[in-house]
Design an enzyme around this catalytic site. Structure first.
Site, PDB file in Angstrom:
ATOM      1  N   CYS A 193      10.395   1.002   3.123  1.00 26.29           N
ATOM      2  CA  CYS A 193      11.113  -0.385   3.850  1.00 26.29           C
ATOM      3  C   CYS A 193      12.583   0.666   3.777  1.00 26.29           C
ATOM      4  O   CYS A 193      12.880  -0.191   4.497  1.00 26.29           O
ATOM      5  CB  CYS A 193      10.985  -1.050   2.416  1.00 26.29           C
ATOM      6  SG  CYS A 193      10.820  -0.831   1.208  1.00 26.29           S
TER       7      CYS A 193
ATOM      8  N   GLU B  81      11.366  -8.504  -2.473  1.00 29.06           N
ATOM      9  CA  GLU B  81      11.629  -7.510  -1.922  1.00 29.06           C
ATOM     10  C   GLU B  81      11.252  -6.860  -0.502  1.00 29.06           C
ATOM     11  O   GLU B  81       9.345  -6.661  -0.137  1.00 29.06           O
ATOM     12  CB  GLU B  81      11.190  -5.615  -2.597  1.00 29.06           C
ATOM     13  CG  GLU B  81      12.016  -4.905  -2.500  1.00 29.06           C
ATOM     14  CD  GLU B  81      11.638  -3.248  -1.430  1.00 29.06           C
ATOM     15  OE1 GLU B  81      11.735  -3.889  -0.263  1.00 29.06           O
ATOM     16  OE2 GLU B  81      10.535  -3.422  -1.890  1.00 29.06           O
TER      17      GLU B  81
ATOM     18  N   TRP C  13       0.516  -1.180  -0.054  1.00 24.84           N
ATOM     19  CA  TRP C  13      -0.037   0.484  -0.642  1.00 24.84           C
ATOM     20  C   TRP C  13       1.079   1.369   0.422  1.00 24.84           C
ATOM     21  O   TRP C  13       0.442   2.481  -0.672  1.00 24.84           O
ATOM     22  CB  TRP C  13      -1.406  -0.077   0.984  1.00 24.84           C
ATOM     23  CG  TRP C  13      -0.419   0.161   2.718  1.00 24.84           C
ATOM     24  CD1 TRP C  13      -0.406  -1.260   2.993  1.00 24.84           C
ATOM     25  CD2 TRP C  13       0.447   0.855   3.173  1.00 24.84           C
ATOM     26  NE1 TRP C  13       0.724  -1.135   4.671  1.00 24.84           N
ATOM     27  CE2 TRP C  13       1.151  -0.026   4.355  1.00 24.84           C
ATOM     28  CE3 TRP C  13       0.575   2.115   3.554  1.00 24.84           C
ATOM     29  CZ2 TRP C  13       1.045   1.014   5.982  1.00 24.84           C
ATOM     30  CZ3 TRP C  13       1.378   2.913   3.937  1.00 24.84           C
ATOM     31  CH2 TRP C  13       2.050   1.724   5.607  1.00 24.84           C
ATOM     32  N   ASN C  14       2.498   1.432   0.285  1.00 25.02           N
ATOM     33  CA  ASN C  14       2.629   1.875   0.597  1.00 25.02           C
ATOM     34  C   ASN C  14       3.038   3.111  -1.163  1.00 25.02           C
ATOM     35  O   ASN C  14       3.701   3.983  -0.924  1.00 25.02           O
ATOM     36  CB  ASN C  14       3.980   2.041   1.371  1.00 25.02           C
ATOM     37  CG  ASN C  14       5.020   0.944   0.945  1.00 25.02           C
ATOM     38  OD1 ASN C  14       4.418   0.476   0.124  1.00 25.02           O
ATOM     39  ND2 ASN C  14       5.891   0.765   1.470  1.00 25.02           N
TER      40      ASN C  14
ATOM     41  N   SER D 291       6.313  -7.786   3.635  1.00 24.90           N
ATOM     42  CA  SER D 291       6.727  -7.870   5.189  1.00 24.90           C
ATOM     43  C   SER D 291       7.459  -8.857   5.136  1.00 24.90           C
ATOM     44  O   SER D 291       7.218 -10.300   3.678  1.00 24.90           O
ATOM     45  CB  SER D 291       5.923  -8.023   5.943  1.00 24.90           C
ATOM     46  OG  SER D 291       4.952  -9.056   6.025  1.00 24.90           O
TER      47      SER D 291
ATOM     48  N   GLU E 104      11.277  -2.931  12.764  1.00 26.09           N
ATOM     49  CA  GLU E 104      11.021  -1.667  12.099  1.00 26.09           C
ATOM     50  C   GLU E 104       9.724  -0.961  11.737  1.00 26.09           C
ATOM     51  O   GLU E 104       9.012  -1.312  12.669  1.00 26.09           O
ATOM     52  CB  GLU E 104      10.827  -2.735  10.301  1.00 26.09           C
ATOM     53  CG  GLU E 104      10.631  -1.353   8.971  1.00 26.09           C
ATOM     54  CD  GLU E 104      10.277  -2.387   7.749  1.00 26.09           C
ATOM     55  OE1 GLU E 104      10.783  -1.824   6.491  1.00 26.09           O
ATOM     56  OE2 GLU E 104       9.949  -3.576   7.701  1.00 26.09           O
TER      57      GLU E 104
ATOM     58  N   ALA F  38      -2.628  -4.485  -2.571  1.00 29.19           N
ATOM     59  CA  ALA F  38      -3.493  -4.272  -1.265  1.00 29.19           C
ATOM     60  C   ALA F  38      -4.537  -3.689  -1.311  1.00 29.19           C
ATOM     61  O   ALA F  38      -4.873  -3.211  -2.038  1.00 29.19           O
ATOM     62  CB  ALA F  38      -2.095  -3.973  -0.560  1.00 29.19           C
TER      63      ALA F  38
ATOM     64  N   LYS G  45      -2.042  -8.169  -7.506  1.00 32.69           N
ATOM     65  CA  LYS G  45      -3.018  -8.104  -6.191  1.00 32.69           C
ATOM     66  C   LYS G  45      -2.739  -6.588  -5.314  1.00 32.69           C
ATOM     67  O   LYS G  45      -1.616  -6.955  -5.178  1.00 32.69           O
ATOM     68  CB  LYS G  45      -3.008  -8.943  -5.182  1.00 32.69           C
ATOM     69  CG  LYS G  45      -3.873  -8.973  -4.721  1.00 32.69           C
ATOM     70  CD  LYS G  45      -4.235  -9.516  -2.945  1.00 32.69           C
ATOM     71  CE  LYS G  45      -2.735  -9.099  -2.423  1.00 32.69           C
ATOM     72  NZ  LYS G  45      -4.170  -7.534  -2.058  1.00 32.69           N
TER      73      LYS G  45
END
Length: 465
Positions: free
Chosen positions: A266, A232, A133-134, A211, A366, A159, A157
């Site tokens: 990230c 990633e 989503w980020n 994640s 994190e 988020a 797909k």
């Protein structure tokens, strides 16, 4: 399970749109169509694929303002950041449009006068992507562009928090002339769609940004059918300020890295390590700069820091800050919140913590939020030890004007992406990815198209002498 996904503005909690949640049958049908699409798309010549990718990029640029507004509404980041992300997203399409016509084979000298050996490359098959989503635009195009350039079909797909940006980009791909079975999107719960992707015989590669725990699950799920994977995953980036660093410049670059997208990236700085002789001066300058940042709705002019994406992310940030304070961290600014769990919006004001140490959760996990913890070090060896003391190895940063210090840090930091006097090193033409539990493979650069290609060699015998 609801038949729709409610997409809400994280700055207000307001419902933006409801999108259809695809059924298992619909997703499996899309995967089957994607396989048929691959068989046709792989036969399209590289120059035509390149042309269509360039047309897609142009369509996105023509609709940049609209896409950026949609992104800000569903993601929360400031509008100018969203515009920047659209530009970043198209840079990947532009880069791989050029790479499409540079997928070369080679001839290998044979060990016999009657043989000839040639090597060729071919697309790996249908690629299934799961994006975060980020960065809903850039993380999608960073995967779709090389896949399509290589001749693979692509299904994504997005988020659940941010499906609208992806849906818009795919519709623009259709308008540009890319076939509907060559690029598709599906919407659904990650665990459900992820398993359908890993189980499907029509998928030959999984590419994921998210994640580390979910990445590990996808790797395990892909093992039974020996799918190729690019992962990633999480990060815990250190930023080292050497004694000789230009502090004013370092402050500006640290602000860019730490507070972009409200710290929800990230590769953003998670741990700031400053030489003990300049830590007080840096902390003072950095805090003064942080105090100038404006928090608010990303659609409002002048906003620097938007909302936290959801309650789960908000609760984690608050817990980390409270844990640090309880264990002796000093709050230089921030530790201020505006949240309404019932309405559904969450703001964390940019926070600077000093005197943090390894006992605090924020130094071990994190954060994904606008919290900057500062600690000090005596020697470069100590700084490297602190920086590398994590299972992650995605990004690291350091500031020094001494080439010997810089070379030492580059050689000893175990991270895939390193910024030397640079808080924003990412670029479409450079390989992006991490070491250790931060991932597998690289995205971007010439390395980024390799995971979408198979290598085949042909040995021809019985040639005339």
């Amino acid at each position: 399970m609801s038949k729709t996904i409610k997409v809400k503005n994280p700055a207000t909690g307001e419902l933006i749109q409801e999108v259809t949640r695809h059924t298992v049958e619909e997703i499996n049908r899309a995967l089957e169509n994607g396989q048929k699409g691959f068989e046709k798309w792989a036969k399209v010549n590289a120059h035509e694929r390149s042309r269509l990718l360039k047309a897609w990029s142009q369509k996105i640029q023509e609709n940049k303002e609209e896409i950026a507004k949609v992104m800000t509404m569903e993601n929360g980041k400031p509008l100018q950041e969203s515009i920047g992300e659209v530009n970043y997203a198209t840079s990947y399409i532009d880069w791989y449009a050029e790479e499409a016509v540079r997928i070369y084979g080679r001839t290998i000298p044979a060990s016999s006068e009657t043989k000839r050996i040639t090597v060729s490359r071919q697309p790996i098959g249908q690629v299934a992507a799961i994006t975060p989503w980020n960065f809903p635009a850039a993380m999608m195009t960073r995967k779709a562009a090389p896949a399509l350039a290589a001749g693979c079909s692509f299904i994504v797909k997005a988020a659940e928090e941010t499906p609208l940006t992806t849906m818009t980009l795919v519709e623009l791909a259709y308008e540009a002339g890319i076939p509907k079975d060559a690029i598709q999107y599906v919407n659904g719960r990650g665990s459900v769609v992820g398993q359908l992707f890993t189980d499907s015989p029509f998928v030959r590669k999984i590419t994921f940004t998210g994640s580390t725990p979910i990445g590990k699950a996808l790797i395990k799920g892909s093992a039974d059918t020996v799918k190729h994977v690019t992962m990633e995953l999480g990060g815990h980036a250190p930023l080292i300020i050497a004694e000789d660093a230009d502090l004013d410049y370092a402050v500006g670059q640290t602000i860019i890295s730490k507070y972009r997208n409200a710290g929800q990236t990230c590769v953003c700085v998670n741990r700031i390590l400053v030489h003990e002789n300049v830590v007080d001066a840096f902390a003072e300058k950095f805090t003064a700069a942080v105090n100038k940042l404006k928090v608010g709705n990303g659609l409002e002019a002048g906003t620097d820091v938007g909302p936290i994406i959801n309650e789960k992310g908000y609760d984690k940030i608050v817990a980390q800050v409270n844990d640090a304070i309880e264990k002796g961290a000093e709050v230089l600014t921030g530790n201020k919140y505006e949240a309404d769990k019932e309405q559904g919006y969450f703001f964390v004001y940019p926070t600077v913590l000093k005197n943090v140490d390894a006992s605090m959760d924020i130094m071990q996990e994190e954060t994904f939020g606008p919290i900057a913890p500062i600690t000090s070090f005596k020697t470069l060896e100590e700084a490297v030890e602190i920086a590398n003391n994590t299972p992650y190895g995605l990004a690291a940063y350091f500031f020094t004007n001494d080439y010997r210090t810089g070379t030492y840090l580059h050689d000893h930091l175990d991270f895939g992406i390193i910024g030397w006097n640079d808080g924003a090193p990412s670029a479409a033409h450079a390989p992006f990815g991490g070491m250790k539990e931060s991932g597998l493979g690289r995205e971007g650069g010439t390395e980024g198209i390799e995971p979408y290609l198979e290598t085949k060699y042909l040995s021809v015998g019985n040639l005339l002498n």
